[in-house]
Design a protein around this motif. Structure first.
Motif, PDB file in Angstrom:
ATOM      1  N   ASP A   1       0.733  -0.613   0.603  1.00 37.80           N
ATOM      2  CA  ASP A   1      -0.122   0.005  -0.235  1.00 37.80           C
ATOM      3  C   ASP A   1       0.632   1.699  -0.194  1.00 37.80           C
ATOM      4  O   ASP A   1       1.604   1.593   1.130  1.00 37.80           O
ATOM      5  N   TRP A   2       0.787   2.111  -1.006  1.00 42.93           N
ATOM      6  CA  TRP A   2       2.229   2.782  -1.281  1.00 42.93           C
ATOM      7  C   TRP A   2       1.580   4.172  -0.300  1.00 42.93           C
ATOM      8  O   TRP A   2       2.307   5.027  -0.099  1.00 42.93           O
ATOM      9  N   ASP A   3       0.018   4.482  -0.452  1.00 44.44           N
ATOM     10  CA  ASP A   3      -0.346   5.494   0.834  1.00 44.44           C
ATOM     11  C   ASP A   3       0.316   5.270   1.844  1.00 44.44           C
ATOM     12  O   ASP A   3       0.308   6.427   2.541  1.00 44.44           O
ATOM     13  N   ARG A   4       0.399   4.233   2.683  1.00 43.14           N
ATOM     14  CA  ARG A   4       1.393   3.568   3.789  1.00 43.14           C
ATOM     15  C   ARG A   4       2.411   3.613   3.895  1.00 43.14           C
ATOM     16  O   ARG A   4       3.354   2.174   4.650  1.00 43.14           O
ATOM     17  N   LEU A   5       3.337   4.208   2.969  1.00 41.86           N
ATOM     18  CA  LEU A   5       5.106   3.654   2.970  1.00 41.86           C
ATOM     19  C   LEU A   5       5.527   4.859   2.963  1.00 41.86           C
ATOM     20  O   LEU A   5       5.518   6.530   1.921  1.00 41.86           O
ATOM     21  N   GLU A   6       6.596   5.159   3.178  1.00 42.97           N
ATOM     22  CA  GLU A   6       7.264   6.711   3.571  1.00 42.97           C
ATOM     23  C   GLU A   6       8.694   6.002   3.266  1.00 42.97           C
ATOM     24  O   GLU A   6       9.430   5.163   3.489  1.00 42.97           O
ATOM     25  N   TRP A   7      10.020   7.488   3.315  1.00 45.84           N
ATOM     26  CA  TRP A   7      10.981   6.682   2.966  1.00 45.84           C
ATOM     27  C   TRP A   7      11.992   7.703   3.073  1.00 45.84           C
ATOM     28  O   TRP A   7      11.426   8.896   3.406  1.00 45.84           O
ATOM     29  N   ASP A   8      13.100   7.202   3.325  1.00 44.86           N
ATOM     30  CA  ASP A   8      14.157   8.224   4.568  1.00 44.86           C
ATOM     31  C   ASP A   8      15.672   8.571   4.172  1.00 44.86           C
ATOM     32  O   ASP A   8      15.868   6.867   3.784  1.00 44.86           O
ATOM     33  N   VAL A   9      16.289   8.463   4.172  1.00 44.55           N
ATOM     34  CA  VAL A   9      17.925   8.339   3.409  1.00 44.55           C
ATOM     35  C   VAL A   9      18.590   8.127   5.209  1.00 44.55           C
ATOM     36  O   VAL A   9      18.331   9.150   6.307  1.00 44.55           O
ATOM     37  N   SER A  10      19.865   7.598   5.044  1.00 43.21           N
ATOM     38  CA  SER A  10      20.592   7.588   6.401  1.00 43.21           C
ATOM     39  C   SER A  10      21.517   8.221   6.265  1.00 43.21           C
ATOM     40  O   SER A  10      22.527   7.507   5.724  1.00 43.21           O
ATOM     41  N   ALA A  11      21.985   8.977   6.688  1.00 40.72           N
ATOM     42  CA  ALA A  11      23.147   9.141   6.420  1.00 40.72           C
ATOM     43  C   ALA A  11      24.835   9.119   7.311  1.00 40.72           C
ATOM     44  O   ALA A  11      26.000   8.606   7.366  1.00 40.72           O
ATOM     45  N   ARG A  12      23.792   7.689   8.615  1.00 44.58           N
ATOM     46  CA  ARG A  12      24.716   7.812   9.944  1.00 44.58           C
ATOM     47  C   ARG A  12      24.962   6.305   9.115  1.00 44.58           C
ATOM     48  O   ARG A  12      25.771   5.782  10.072  1.00 44.58           O
ATOM     49  N   ALA A  13      24.236   5.836   9.103  1.00 43.23           N
ATOM     50  CA  ALA A  13      24.589   4.155   8.911  1.00 43.23           C
ATOM     51  C   ALA A  13      26.195   3.315   8.473  1.00 43.23           C
ATOM     52  O   ALA A  13      26.252   4.190   7.172  1.00 43.23           O
ATOM     53  N   LYS A  14      26.341   1.957   9.313  1.00 44.86           N
ATOM     54  CA  LYS A  14      27.875   2.365   9.406  1.00 44.86           C
ATOM     55  C   LYS A  14      28.078   0.905   8.244  1.00 44.86           C
ATOM     56  O   LYS A  14      28.569   0.460   7.553  1.00 44.86           O
ATOM     57  N   ARG A  15      27.185   0.458   8.356  1.00 47.95           N
ATOM     58  CA  ARG A  15      27.407  -1.258   7.690  1.00 47.95           C
ATOM     59  C   ARG A  15      25.743  -1.671   7.598  1.00 47.95           C
ATOM     60  O   ARG A  15      25.491  -2.380   6.634  1.00 47.95           O
ATOM     61  N   ARG A  16      24.426  -1.021   7.874  1.00 49.32           N
ATOM     62  CA  ARG A  16      23.215  -1.941   7.435  1.00 49.32           C
ATOM     63  C   ARG A  16      22.518  -1.128   5.954  1.00 49.32           C
ATOM     64  O   ARG A  16      22.685   0.816   6.293  1.00 49.32           O
ATOM     65  N   ALA A  17      22.562  -1.153   4.906  1.00 48.67           N
ATOM     66  CA  ALA A  17      22.477  -1.085   3.606  1.00 48.67           C
ATOM     67  C   ALA A  17      21.220  -0.038   3.810  1.00 48.67           C
ATOM     68  O   ALA A  17      20.668   0.872   3.203  1.00 48.67           O
ATOM     69  N   GLY A  18      19.476  -0.742   4.500  1.00 49.43           N
ATOM     70  CA  GLY A  18      18.196  -0.392   4.683  1.00 49.43           C
ATOM     71  C   GLY A  18      17.706  -1.116   5.817  1.00 49.43           C
ATOM     72  O   GLY A  18      18.693  -1.265   6.717  1.00 49.43           O
ATOM     73  N   ALA A  19      16.619  -0.581   5.991  1.00 52.90           N
ATOM     74  CA  ALA A  19      16.227  -1.243   7.225  1.00 52.90           C
ATOM     75  C   ALA A  19      14.171  -0.489   6.450  1.00 52.90           C
ATOM     76  O   ALA A  19      14.109   0.261   5.988  1.00 52.90           O
TER      77      ALA A  19
END
Length: 192
Positions: A35-53
């Motif tokens: 459900d695209w209306d219940r999905l948000e996106w963000d970018v982490s500039a701090r993550a050092k090992r995790r590509a996504g969450a």
């Protein structure tokens, strides 16, 4: 905002803008019932090992996919696109079931989407844990000095249950106890 203030704003897209645009475009082409209306996106500039969450906000019933800028810069597009698909599976599970993991349901859907069960690391570990049993090849990577790193005598190999040693990846120094950890840290000083 005055005209003078508006000239200070750089209208050029940032790397984060590019990352999110590419990820969203790719996501729309993935055959998954999110459900695209219940999905948000963000970018982490701090993550050092995790590509996504993927974070679930149950009170809002919204999944937020957080992608790492460092991973985007380190991976080729195909690898990063696979990370996007991996996180979409988590978003789908959260939206559908209120929970998500890497179990059988996740594995099945991820395989259909050619998404990895676990995303590859884009950073070298600071520490490597290695089983001391010669018949076991268990290894674990760590990026922080967590308690399994600082007090390894309290933990066991994740495969056979034997003792393990911790190695400081950059220097090669090894330890099996908290006091040896302290000694290695002191000996390395600024190189820690």
């Amino acid at each position: 905002m005055s005209d003078a203030d508006s000239s200070d704003i750089d209208p050029s897209p940032t790397i984060d803008d590019e990352l999110l645009a590419r990820a969203r475009i790719h996501a729309r082409d993935v055959d998954i019932d999110v459900d695209w209306d219940r999905l948000e996106w963000d970018v982490s500039a701090r993550a050092k090992r995790r590509a996504g969450a993927c974070r679930w906000q149950a009170d809002r019933e919204v999944a937020t996919i957080v992608l790492s800028r460092r991973a985007y810069e380190a991976y080729d597009w195909e690898t990063f696109a696979a990370v996007v698909r991996h996180e979409l599976v988590h978003a789908w599970e959260y939206q559908r079931f209120g929970e998500s993991g890497h179990g059988e349901r996740f594995r099945r859907v991820a395989a259909e989407l050619e998404a990895p069960r676990h995303c590859p690391s884009f950073a070298e570990p600071r520490y490597v844990l290695r089983c001391l049993n010669d018949d076991c090849d268990w290894r674990a990577r760590r990026h922080r000095a967590s308690t399994p790193v600082t007090t390894p005598e309290r933990y066991r190999c994740g495969n056979c249950g034997s003792d393990y040693a911790v190695e400081h990846a950059e220097s090669g120094r090894r330890w099996t106890t908290a006091s040896e950890y302290g000694g290695a840290k002191a000996a390395l000083g600024d190189d820690w």
